[in-house]
Design a protein around this motif. Sequence first.
Motif, PDB file in Angstrom:
ATOM      1  N   ILE A  78       0.770  -1.218  -0.091  1.00  0.00           N
ATOM      2  CA  ILE A  78       0.132   0.058  -0.060  1.00  0.00           C
ATOM      3  C   ILE A  78       0.801   1.230   0.007  1.00  0.00           C
ATOM      4  O   ILE A  78       1.788   1.419   0.930  1.00  0.00           O
ATOM      5  N   LYS A  79       0.861   2.010  -1.009  1.00  0.00           N
ATOM      6  CA  LYS A  79       1.705   3.144  -1.293  1.00  0.00           C
ATOM      7  C   LYS A  79       0.988   4.475  -0.963  1.00  0.00           C
ATOM      8  O   LYS A  79      -0.144   4.394  -1.359  1.00  0.00           O
ATOM      9  N   SER A  80       1.910   5.335  -0.455  1.00  0.00           N
ATOM     10  CA  SER A  80       1.055   6.639  -0.216  1.00  0.00           C
ATOM     11  C   SER A  80       0.771   7.293  -1.421  1.00  0.00           C
ATOM     12  O   SER A  80      -0.015   8.344  -1.543  1.00  0.00           O
ATOM     13  N   SER A  81       1.427   7.125  -2.750  1.00  0.00           N
ATOM     14  CA  SER A  81       1.135   7.536  -3.938  1.00  0.00           C
ATOM     15  C   SER A  81      -0.179   7.246  -4.392  1.00  0.00           C
ATOM     16  O   SER A  81      -0.626   7.684  -5.542  1.00  0.00           O
ATOM     17  N   GLY A  82      -0.704   5.982  -3.885  1.00  0.00           N
ATOM     18  CA  GLY A  82      -2.059   5.586  -4.008  1.00  0.00           C
ATOM     19  C   GLY A  82      -1.829   4.471  -5.285  1.00  0.00           C
ATOM     20  O   GLY A  82      -3.069   3.882  -5.940  1.00  0.00           O
ATOM     21  N   GLU A  83      -0.695   4.290  -5.785  1.00  0.00           N
ATOM     22  CA  GLU A  83      -0.680   2.948  -7.038  1.00  0.00           C
ATOM     23  C   GLU A  83      -0.127   1.870  -6.176  1.00  0.00           C
ATOM     24  O   GLU A  83       1.051   1.795  -6.367  1.00  0.00           O
ATOM     25  N   ASN A  84      -0.771   1.198  -5.734  1.00  0.00           N
ATOM     26  CA  ASN A  84      -0.146  -0.202  -5.028  1.00  0.00           C
ATOM     27  C   ASN A  84       0.143  -0.873  -6.016  1.00  0.00           C
ATOM     28  O   ASN A  84      -0.357  -1.227  -7.177  1.00  0.00           O
ATOM     29  N   GLU A  85       1.003  -1.883  -5.275  1.00  0.00           N
ATOM     30  CA  GLU A  85       1.716  -2.960  -6.208  1.00  0.00           C
ATOM     31  C   GLU A  85       1.680  -4.184  -5.499  1.00  0.00           C
ATOM     32  O   GLU A  85       1.668  -4.345  -4.106  1.00  0.00           O
ATOM     33  N   THR A  86       1.328  -5.349  -6.334  1.00  0.00           N
ATOM     34  CA  THR A  86       1.142  -6.808  -5.500  1.00  0.00           C
ATOM     35  C   THR A  86       2.312  -7.589  -5.960  1.00  0.00           C
ATOM     36  O   THR A  86       2.479  -7.654  -7.273  1.00  0.00           O
ATOM     37  N   VAL A  87       2.759  -8.531  -5.302  1.00  0.00           N
ATOM     38  CA  VAL A  87       3.915  -9.543  -5.488  1.00  0.00           C
ATOM     39  C   VAL A  87       3.321 -10.823  -4.722  1.00  0.00           C
ATOM     40  O   VAL A  87       2.339 -10.806  -3.845  1.00  0.00           O
ATOM     41  N   SER A  88       3.847 -11.888  -5.199  1.00  0.00           N
ATOM     42  CA  SER A  88       3.320 -13.219  -4.770  1.00  0.00           C
ATOM     43  C   SER A  88       3.849 -13.059  -3.192  1.00  0.00           C
ATOM     44  O   SER A  88       5.027 -12.475  -2.772  1.00  0.00           O
ATOM     45  N   LEU A  89       3.308 -13.766  -2.356  1.00  0.00           N
ATOM     46  CA  LEU A  89       3.933 -14.066  -0.991  1.00  0.00           C
ATOM     47  C   LEU A  89       5.254 -14.750  -1.065  1.00  0.00           C
ATOM     48  O   LEU A  89       6.160 -14.091  -0.126  1.00  0.00           O
ATOM     49  N   GLU A  90       5.569 -15.634  -1.810  1.00  0.00           N
ATOM     50  CA  GLU A  90       6.804 -16.293  -1.877  1.00  0.00           C
ATOM     51  C   GLU A  90       7.936 -15.132  -2.456  1.00  0.00           C
ATOM     52  O   GLU A  90       8.831 -14.930  -1.674  1.00  0.00           O
ATOM     53  N   ASP A  91       7.430 -14.358  -3.348  1.00  0.00           N
ATOM     54  CA  ASP A  91       8.484 -13.270  -3.837  1.00  0.00           C
ATOM     55  C   ASP A  91       8.714 -12.275  -2.788  1.00  0.00           C
ATOM     56  O   ASP A  91       9.749 -11.804  -2.471  1.00  0.00           O
ATOM     57  N   ALA A  92       7.854 -11.727  -1.872  1.00  0.00           N
ATOM     58  CA  ALA A  92       7.866 -10.922  -0.867  1.00  0.00           C
ATOM     59  C   ALA A  92       8.638 -11.486   0.170  1.00  0.00           C
ATOM     60  O   ALA A  92       9.614 -10.821   0.726  1.00  0.00           O
ATOM     61  N   LYS A  93       8.728 -12.791   0.597  1.00  0.00           N
ATOM     62  CA  LYS A  93       9.260 -13.168   1.486  1.00  0.00           C
ATOM     63  C   LYS A  93      10.986 -13.521   1.166  1.00  0.00           C
ATOM     64  O   LYS A  93      11.591 -13.437   2.019  1.00  0.00           O
ATOM     65  N   ASN A  94      10.971 -13.482  -0.164  1.00  0.00           N
ATOM     66  CA  ASN A  94      12.259 -13.429  -0.613  1.00  0.00           C
ATOM     67  C   ASN A  94      12.928 -12.158  -0.914  1.00  0.00           C
ATOM     68  O   ASN A  94      14.360 -12.096  -1.339  1.00  0.00           O
ATOM     69  N   GLY A  95      12.397 -10.955  -0.855  1.00  0.00           N
ATOM     70  CA  GLY A  95      12.795  -9.999  -1.151  1.00  0.00           C
ATOM     71  C   GLY A  95      13.264  -9.152   0.247  1.00  0.00           C
ATOM     72  O   GLY A  95      13.675  -9.546   1.156  1.00  0.00           O
ATOM     73  N   TYR A  96      13.843  -7.760  -0.022  1.00  0.00           N
ATOM     74  CA  TYR A  96      14.394  -6.799   0.613  1.00  0.00           C
ATOM     75  C   TYR A  96      13.585  -5.601   0.888  1.00  0.00           C
ATOM     76  O   TYR A  96      13.099  -5.116  -0.055  1.00  0.00           O
ATOM     77  N   LEU A  97      13.781  -4.958   2.247  1.00  0.00           N
ATOM     78  CA  LEU A  97      13.412  -3.519   2.236  1.00  0.00           C
ATOM     79  C   LEU A  97      14.520  -2.640   2.377  1.00  0.00           C
ATOM     80  O   LEU A  97      15.241  -2.857   3.265  1.00  0.00           O
ATOM     81  N   LEU A  98      14.421  -1.725   1.533  1.00  0.00           N
ATOM     82  CA  LEU A  98      15.508  -0.562   1.560  1.00  0.00           C
ATOM     83  C   LEU A  98      14.977   0.437   2.757  1.00  0.00           C
ATOM     84  O   LEU A  98      13.620   0.599   2.377  1.00  0.00           O
ATOM     85  N   PHE A  99      15.671   0.876   3.884  1.00  0.00           N
ATOM     86  CA  PHE A  99      15.392   1.508   4.842  1.00  0.00           C
ATOM     87  C   PHE A  99      16.159   2.849   5.205  1.00  0.00           C
ATOM     88  O   PHE A  99      15.971   3.548   5.841  1.00  0.00           O
ATOM     89  N   SER A 100      17.343   2.823   4.571  1.00  0.00           N
ATOM     90  CA  SER A 100      18.394   3.872   4.581  1.00  0.00           C
ATOM     91  C   SER A 100      19.386   3.928   3.325  1.00  0.00           C
ATOM     92  O   SER A 100      19.761   2.999   2.637  1.00  0.00           O
ATOM     93  N   SER A 101      19.112   5.042   3.230  1.00  0.00           N
ATOM     94  CA  SER A 101      20.037   5.585   1.687  1.00  0.00           C
ATOM     95  C   SER A 101      21.031   6.756   2.166  1.00  0.00           C
ATOM     96  O   SER A 101      20.759   7.713   2.569  1.00  0.00           O
ATOM     97  N   GLU A 102      22.302   6.360   1.975  1.00  0.00           N
ATOM     98  CA  GLU A 102      23.344   7.097   2.218  1.00  0.00           C
ATOM     99  C   GLU A 102      23.135   7.481   3.617  1.00  0.00           C
ATOM    100  O   GLU A 102      23.209   8.740   4.218  1.00  0.00           O
ATOM    101  N   GLY A 103      22.979   6.566   4.735  1.00  0.00           N
ATOM    102  CA  GLY A 103      22.966   6.822   5.891  1.00  0.00           C
ATOM    103  C   GLY A 103      21.606   7.456   6.543  1.00  0.00           C
ATOM    104  O   GLY A 103      21.499   7.860   7.365  1.00  0.00           O
ATOM    105  N   LYS A 104      20.915   7.864   5.535  1.00  0.00           N
ATOM    106  CA  LYS A 104      19.307   8.534   5.997  1.00  0.00           C
ATOM    107  C   LYS A 104      18.189   7.918   5.784  1.00  0.00           C
ATOM    108  O   LYS A 104      17.946   6.984   4.842  1.00  0.00           O
ATOM    109  N   PRO A 105      17.073   8.259   6.972  1.00  0.00           N
ATOM    110  CA  PRO A 105      15.864   7.142   6.599  1.00  0.00           C
ATOM    111  C   PRO A 105      15.215   7.919   5.399  1.00  0.00           C
ATOM    112  O   PRO A 105      15.572   9.116   4.688  1.00  0.00           O
TER     113      PRO A 105
END
Length: 148
Positions: free
Chosen positions: A91-118
């Motif tokens: 669910i995106k704040s931009s309103g254009e939600n995206e869906t992936v399989s549960l398996e792909d989500a479990k195998n993916g990564y979340l970026l949380f820091s870019s060049e040391g910043k949130p």
Amino acid sequence: MIVMIKGNVGYPITLDPTVWIFDDRKVELENAFTEKEEEETSSFIFHKPPVNRSVSKMEGEEYLKNSYVIPLHDFLNNAEPKTDAQEVEFIKSSGENETVSLEDAKNGYLLFSSEGKPLFEDGPVHFYDKDGSNKDNPVKYIKEIHVH
């Protein structure tokens, strides 16, 4: 700066990406999609993260200049998706939600820091596929993760 995991799960959970910088499961973005790094991260995927140790000055300086991702696997497993769960909708704040399989989500990564910043402008997290196929175009503006 929080992200909820909810929907077809046993336990809705709240994630705070701002504390992941101290989580030993984090991986530098530039290393996340290499074969060697995948082997290293899989070795501690099922362990609770040691986050109570002190951070050296050198580590702190590294945290302030690198970009980091964390595997989504443990967070989804902790929410305990129900047996009929098949997909994850970002669910995106931009309103254009995206869906992936549960398996792909479990195998993916979340970026949380870019060049040391949130990720204040287009975060709080971005989703990257395990193989890096969307490295140049990750799912951004994620504010909630719904399991369906």
